[in-house]
Design a protein around this motif. Sequence first.
Motif, PDB file in Angstrom:
ATOM      1  N   ILE A 357       0.819  -1.140  -0.108  1.00  0.00           N
ATOM      2  CA  ILE A 357       0.134  -0.090  -0.004  1.00  0.00           C
ATOM      3  C   ILE A 357       0.826   1.107  -0.076  1.00  0.00           C
ATOM      4  CG2 ILE A 357      -1.584   1.307   1.471  1.00  0.00           C
ATOM      5  CD1 ILE A 357      -2.901  -1.481   2.374  1.00  0.00           C
ATOM      6  N   PHE A 358       1.828   1.124   0.736  1.00  0.00           N
ATOM      7  CA  PHE A 358       2.925   2.301   0.825  1.00  0.00           C
ATOM      8  C   PHE A 358       3.583   2.588  -0.705  1.00  0.00           C
ATOM      9  CE2 PHE A 358       7.252   3.704   0.821  1.00  0.00           C
ATOM     10  CZ  PHE A 358       7.299   5.181   1.726  1.00  0.00           C
ATOM     11  N   GLY A 359       3.763   1.507  -1.563  1.00  0.00           N
ATOM     12  CA  GLY A 359       4.163   1.920  -2.714  1.00  0.00           C
ATOM     13  C   GLY A 359       3.206   2.168  -3.671  1.00  0.00           C
ATOM     14  N   ILE A 360       1.902   1.955  -3.510  1.00  0.00           N
ATOM     15  CA  ILE A 360       0.813   2.682  -4.369  1.00  0.00           C
ATOM     16  C   ILE A 360       0.642   3.989  -4.226  1.00  0.00           C
ATOM     17  CG2 ILE A 360      -1.729   2.142  -4.652  1.00  0.00           C
ATOM     18  CD1 ILE A 360      -1.722  -0.531  -4.104  1.00  0.00           C
ATOM     19  N   LYS A 361       0.637   4.367  -2.876  1.00  0.00           N
ATOM     20  CA  LYS A 361       0.744   5.907  -2.456  1.00  0.00           C
ATOM     21  C   LYS A 361       1.949   6.591  -2.992  1.00  0.00           C
ATOM     22  CE  LYS A 361      -2.333   5.218   1.711  1.00  0.00           C
ATOM     23  NZ  LYS A 361      -2.222   5.307   3.297  1.00  0.00           N
ATOM     24  N   LEU A 362       2.869   5.733  -3.010  1.00  0.00           N
ATOM     25  CA  LEU A 362       4.243   6.775  -3.295  1.00  0.00           C
ATOM     26  C   LEU A 362       4.263   7.012  -4.804  1.00  0.00           C
ATOM     27  CD1 LEU A 362       7.066   7.364  -2.307  1.00  0.00           C
ATOM     28  CD2 LEU A 362       8.004   5.370  -3.128  1.00  0.00           C
ATOM     29  N   MET A 367       1.273   9.501 -10.993  1.00  0.00           N
ATOM     30  CA  MET A 367       0.605   8.828 -12.128  1.00  0.00           C
ATOM     31  C   MET A 367      -0.891   8.858 -11.523  1.00  0.00           C
ATOM     32  SD  MET A 367       2.033   4.984 -11.821  1.00  0.00           S
ATOM     33  CE  MET A 367       3.674   5.256 -12.432  1.00  0.00           C
ATOM     34  N   GLY A 368      -1.359   9.194 -10.617  1.00  0.00           N
ATOM     35  CA  GLY A 368      -2.672   8.814 -10.233  1.00  0.00           C
ATOM     36  C   GLY A 368      -3.098   7.694  -9.622  1.00  0.00           C
ATOM     37  N   LEU A 369      -4.154   7.592  -8.835  1.00  0.00           N
ATOM     38  CA  LEU A 369      -4.344   6.208  -8.030  1.00  0.00           C
ATOM     39  C   LEU A 369      -4.560   4.993  -8.976  1.00  0.00           C
ATOM     40  CD1 LEU A 369      -4.816   4.899  -5.458  1.00  0.00           C
ATOM     41  CD2 LEU A 369      -7.165   5.667  -5.680  1.00  0.00           C
ATOM     42  N   PHE A 373      -2.278   1.578  -8.703  1.00  0.00           N
ATOM     43  CA  PHE A 373      -2.755   0.545  -8.670  1.00  0.00           C
ATOM     44  C   PHE A 373      -2.770  -0.518  -9.642  1.00  0.00           C
ATOM     45  CE2 PHE A 373      -6.272  -2.661  -8.259  1.00  0.00           C
ATOM     46  CZ  PHE A 373      -5.978  -3.173  -6.979  1.00  0.00           C
ATOM     47  N   SER A 374      -2.838  -0.100 -10.960  1.00  0.00           N
ATOM     48  CA  SER A 374      -2.588  -1.094 -12.006  1.00  0.00           C
ATOM     49  C   SER A 374      -1.361  -1.626 -12.100  1.00  0.00           C
ATOM     50  CB  SER A 374      -3.192  -0.530 -13.369  1.00  0.00           C
ATOM     51  OG  SER A 374      -4.522  -0.030 -13.253  1.00  0.00           O
ATOM     52  N   LYS A 375      -0.288  -0.533 -11.883  1.00  0.00           N
ATOM     53  CA  LYS A 375       1.268  -0.832 -12.107  1.00  0.00           C
ATOM     54  C   LYS A 375       1.548  -1.884 -11.049  1.00  0.00           C
ATOM     55  CE  LYS A 375       5.726   1.253 -12.416  1.00  0.00           C
ATOM     56  NZ  LYS A 375       6.082   0.659 -13.725  1.00  0.00           N
ATOM     57  N   THR A 376       0.983  -1.609  -9.938  1.00  0.00           N
ATOM     58  CA  THR A 376       1.429  -2.575  -8.802  1.00  0.00           C
ATOM     59  C   THR A 376       0.798  -4.032  -9.075  1.00  0.00           C
ATOM     60  OG1 THR A 376       1.372  -0.492  -6.915  1.00  0.00           O
ATOM     61  CG2 THR A 376       1.236  -2.966  -6.136  1.00  0.00           C
ATOM     62  N   VAL A 377      -0.400  -4.132  -9.291  1.00  0.00           N
ATOM     63  CA  VAL A 377      -0.867  -5.368  -9.768  1.00  0.00           C
ATOM     64  C   VAL A 377      -0.068  -6.211 -11.003  1.00  0.00           C
ATOM     65  CG1 VAL A 377      -2.875  -6.497 -10.623  1.00  0.00           C
ATOM     66  CG2 VAL A 377      -3.495  -4.810  -9.148  1.00  0.00           C
TER      67      VAL A 377
END
Length: 425
Positions: A357-362, A367-369, A373-377
């Motif tokens: 979650i920290f990585g998503i927020k970073l 690039m926007g939420l 999120f898509s990149k993290t997945v």
Amino acid sequence: MTTTKSCILILFIAASCRAFSIASTRKRLPLFNRQFTSPTDSFTTSTLSTAASATAAATATDKDQANNYQLTPIFDFTRNNVETKQKSAASFERIDDAIMGGISVSSLRDVSDQDYASWSGVCRTDGGGFCGMRTLPFKDAPLNATRQDGVYLDCSLASDDEAERRVWKMTVRVDSSRGEVVYQSQFDLKQAIEVAKEQQSLNDANSNDDGVWARVLVPFEKFQLVRGPRLIPDGPPLNVTSGIYQIGMTMSKFVMNVNTTELENFRPGYFDLRIKRIGFYNGIEQGNTSTDTTTPDLTNNVPSTLSKEESLKKRPIVLKLLLPIAKLLFSEQANRRKSAMRILREERGLSRARAIIFGIKLRQGSMGLVKSFSKTVGILSVDVMRGVIKNTLKIALVYPLRLIGATVRAIKKALGMKVKPSLRE
């Protein structure tokens, strides 16, 4: 069982291709045994004035004779010849610990307005612990070193004054392979720097504002056969009569030893080794003050190397097919993500979910939420697939080979035969 046989077959074919490549390359004559006849074989010396060349040669001759050795520069990073300087720097490629799961990074780059090139980077012990550079494959033939006694290096450690807290190694290769089995020799950079300081203090005329320049001499007789950081027991001595196919350097936390041995109090982090020249040297007999004119001056004849792209194209077809798989399994970016996850969990006390979650927020700020999120997945999916492939190969290939090796060593030990340590010891 089918997967195991396929993997073993692929490895056998790759080894056969490599052996054929070595055999065919060894038939070529060593470079500099022939005369340069075409413009692509050598540099023009028209950019150097006759007076400047004579002054440089006289200075080198006096100094070399005073120290009872002669120098044959191969790679010159000074500004004596701009073309030579740039070509010398372009002749090397990095070979850091990313190949074994590390996250260190380094490079040799030309410093255009200075009389040196900079080999600098950041060495991390997380998953690895070394930085290295080596020459790209030579285009024509290996270097001829039959009249030489070793490799020399003119350098200055600019990043700090703790050379002794790192292991410095010179590397040469006497076949056309590009694997981890090479000849290496450790050298004492700290001692070379101290000697240079003493010489400079005795002669104020040699004082300068760009630091202390040390000359390191590494005799060929000190090189030993290694696989990675480990000595190969009973390895044959270095024989340079067939030519030298590669010259390189390594800065490492690993001391050369039969078993994996780390240097105590190793200093990780940033380093910057400035290099003026790399070449060969040979001794001068006492009382002999004549210049050996049969040894060519290679300063203006830097050996031509393949580019990185050309080197990749010349690999055997099997290795080309396996390269995408290797990149997937040993991705440098994946190693860095793994290191970052370890830091977040061990040093900051985050759980795995909170770290994700920290990585998503970073990433959200740039690039926007939704995209974050898509990149993290996507990253997690690739990492899962990488883990599945690695575990499958371990079960189908690595573990059976380890079991066979352990069984063979146990039988040899029971029979009183000499047993070489395994690569994991």
